[in-house]
Motif scaffolding. Structure first.
Motif, short mmCIF file in Angstrom:
data_model
loop_
_atom_site.label_atom_id
_atom_site.label_comp_id
_atom_site.label_asym_id
_atom_site.label_seq_id
_atom_site.Cartn_x
_atom_site.Cartn_y
_atom_site.Cartn_z
N LEU A 22 0.82 -1.21 0.00
CA LEU A 22 0.00 0.00 0.00
C LEU A 22 0.86 1.26 0.00
N GLY A 23 1.97 1.23 0.73
CA GLY A 23 2.89 2.37 0.72
C GLY A 23 3.46 2.62 -0.66
N ASN A 24 3.82 1.54 -1.35
CA ASN A 24 4.33 1.68 -2.72
C ASN A 24 3.24 2.15 -3.67
N LEU A 25 2.01 1.69 -3.44
CA LEU A 25 0.88 2.14 -4.27
C LEU A 25 0.68 3.64 -4.12
N SER A 26 0.79 4.15 -2.89
CA SER A 26 0.64 5.58 -2.65
C SER A 26 1.75 6.37 -3.32
N PHE A 27 2.98 5.86 -3.27
CA PHE A 27 4.11 6.52 -3.93
C PHE A 27 3.89 6.58 -5.44
N ILE A 28 3.41 5.49 -6.01
CA ILE A 28 3.18 5.43 -7.46
C ILE A 28 2.07 6.39 -7.87
N ASP A 29 0.97 6.40 -7.10
CA ASP A 29 -0.15 7.32 -7.40
C ASP A 29 0.31 8.78 -7.36
N PHE A 30 1.03 9.11 -6.31
CA PHE A 30 1.58 10.47 -6.17
C PHE A 30 2.49 10.81 -7.34
N SER A 31 3.29 9.84 -7.77
CA SER A 31 4.29 10.09 -8.81
C SER A 31 3.68 10.31 -10.18
N TYR A 32 2.76 9.41 -10.61
CA TYR A 32 2.28 9.59 -11.98
C TYR A 32 1.31 10.76 -12.10
N SER A 33 0.67 11.14 -11.01
CA SER A 33 -0.12 12.38 -11.05
C SER A 33 0.80 13.59 -11.21
N THR A 34 1.95 13.55 -10.52
CA THR A 34 2.92 14.65 -10.58
C THR A 34 3.55 14.76 -11.95
N VAL A 35 3.66 13.66 -12.67
CA VAL A 35 4.21 13.67 -14.03
C VAL A 35 3.31 14.48 -14.97
N ILE A 36 1.99 14.42 -14.74
CA ILE A 36 1.03 15.03 -15.67
C ILE A 36 0.46 16.35 -15.19
N ALA A 37 -0.01 16.40 -13.94
CA ALA A 37 -0.84 17.52 -13.47
C ALA A 37 -0.15 18.89 -13.52
N PRO A 38 1.07 19.05 -12.99
CA PRO A 38 1.68 20.40 -13.01
C PRO A 38 1.80 21.00 -14.40
N LYS A 39 2.25 20.20 -15.37
CA LYS A 39 2.39 20.69 -16.74
C LYS A 39 1.03 21.06 -17.33
N ALA A 40 0.01 20.25 -17.03
CA ALA A 40 -1.34 20.55 -17.53
C ALA A 40 -1.85 21.86 -16.95
N MET A 41 -1.60 22.09 -15.67
CA MET A 41 -2.07 23.32 -15.03
C MET A 41 -1.37 24.55 -15.60
N VAL A 42 -0.08 24.42 -15.88
CA VAL A 42 0.64 25.53 -16.50
C VAL A 42 0.07 25.83 -17.89
N SER A 43 -0.27 24.79 -18.63
CA SER A 43 -0.82 24.98 -19.98
C SER A 43 -2.17 25.67 -19.95
N PHE A 44 -2.97 25.41 -18.91
CA PHE A 44 -4.29 26.05 -18.81
C PHE A 44 -4.16 27.57 -18.70
N LEU A 45 -3.10 28.05 -18.07
CA LEU A 45 -2.95 29.49 -17.83
C LEU A 45 -2.01 30.17 -18.83
N SER A 46 -1.33 29.39 -19.64
CA SER A 46 -0.31 29.94 -20.53
C SER A 46 -0.80 30.01 -21.97
N GLU A 47 -0.40 31.07 -22.65
CA GLU A 47 -0.67 31.16 -24.08
C GLU A 47 0.22 30.20 -24.86
N LYS A 48 1.42 29.99 -24.33
CA LYS A 48 2.37 29.09 -24.97
C LYS A 48 2.19 27.69 -24.40
N LYS A 49 1.58 26.81 -25.19
CA LYS A 49 1.23 25.48 -24.72
C LYS A 49 2.18 24.42 -25.29
N THR A 50 3.42 24.80 -25.46
CA THR A 50 4.39 23.88 -26.06
C THR A 50 5.07 23.03 -24.99
#
Length: 313
Positions: A66-94
């Motif tokens: 379960l500890g490893n599952l939590s680490f994995i969940d945290f990690s793959y969300s972090t791979v995607i979410a921050p970049k997606a949030m930046v793209s929502f507010l940025s004109e430059k979506k590259t």
């Protein structure tokens, strides 16, 4: 789709993430929604890892997984979410070519690893319910470590294959990826190459990596169901099913949403993007809640931590 005669992948230095097609005024709302859910992902999974590490009573195979599952969940969300949030507010979506490849690599790595960890957890439940007297012998610390290490190895190997085949193709004039992250299917859609090798690799990964995890989970629960039905008391059956219900909920959430996105015809790309949000953010947010709300040990460990903090004040 653009001019098919455009150069190959070596000419491409970046891609444009199309994101979610909504009115520009709604981008701030999407940003706030992603921020809220991602914050809950961080809080829930980091809290779960902290509880498991700090409480000696949770030093068992189940909580190791379960500890490893939590680490994995945290990690793959972090791979995607921050970049997606930046793209929502940025004109430059590259996103750079290297950045896109790295995002796909780590996302594939963690999502495949999660499948194997969930299969290991199903096997753990199978041993606990079907062979309880031999549980400590079968589920040794060494075996648990080997199962988790093997899960990460399979995730690493599959992500290398996925990324190397996805980015070995030639690309068309268009650099627009119709998604809010670097999804392999959408990247291949802007390719000018013959994708027969890519399809063969995808089928091979499904057959030799994804399918075995599903088989282990299904077979484990077939044996568990048969064993539980033989328990004479209703209280015993209830406790046995309660042990597995959290894991079944997590498996259903992950495999259900991933199957919807990748196995159904892409007739509505925007609907697929919404479904992607479920396994990228919603599932990692719900997993700690599912395990903590239905788990007496986790609730007791959390209570002890909160009581200690209250005592300090």
């Amino acid at each position: 789709m653009g001019d098919k005669g455009a150069g190959n992948h070596s000419d491409v230095t970046d891609f444009i993430l199309e994101g979610v097609r909504v009115h520009p005024e709604l981008h701030i709302l999407l940003f706030l929604l992603f921020l809220l859910v991602y914050g809950m992902v961080l809080l829930g999974n980091i809290s779960m890892m902290t509880i498991i590490v700090t409480d000696s009573q949770l030093n068992t195979p189940m909580y190791f997984f379960l500890g490893n599952l939590s680490f994995i969940d945290f990690s793959y969300s972090t791979v995607i979410a921050p970049k997606a949030m930046v793209s929502f507010l940025s004109e430059k979506k590259t996103v750079s070519f290297v950045g896109c490849a790295a995002q796909l690599f780590f996302f594939a790595f963690f999502i495949v690893t999660e499948g194997f960890v969930l299969a290991a957890m199903a096997y753990d439940h199978f041993i606990a319910i079907c062979n309880p007297l031999l549980y400590s012998v079968h589920m040794s610390r060494r075996l648990c470590t080997q199962l988790v290490a093997g899960s990460y190895l399979c995730g690493w190997l599959s992500s290398i294959l996925q990324v190397s085949t996805t980015f070995s193709v030639s690309f068309c004039a268009s650099r627009v990826i119709d998604h809010f992250y670097c999804d392999s299917y959408q990247i291949e859609r802007i390719s000018c190459s013959n994708l027969s090798v890519n399809k063969m690799v995808s089928l091979s990964l499904a057959a030799f990596i994804i399918l075995p995890t599903i088989v282990v989970i299904v077979v484990s629960y077939m044996y568990i169901g048969t064993t539980v039905l033989k328990i004479p008391s209703s209280e015993g059956r209830r406790k046995a099913f309660s042990t597995c219900s959290s894991h079944l909920g997590v498996v259903s959430l992950l495999y259900g949403t991933v199957s919807f996105v990748y196995l159904t015809p892409p007739s509505n790309p925007e609907l697929c993007k919404v479904a992607s949000v479920f396994y990228i953010l919603v599932t990692p947010m719900l997993n700690p809640l599912i395990y903590s709300l239905r788990n007496k040990d986790v609730k007791q460990a959390l209570g002890k931590i909160l009581w200690k903090k209250k005592a300090l004040y």
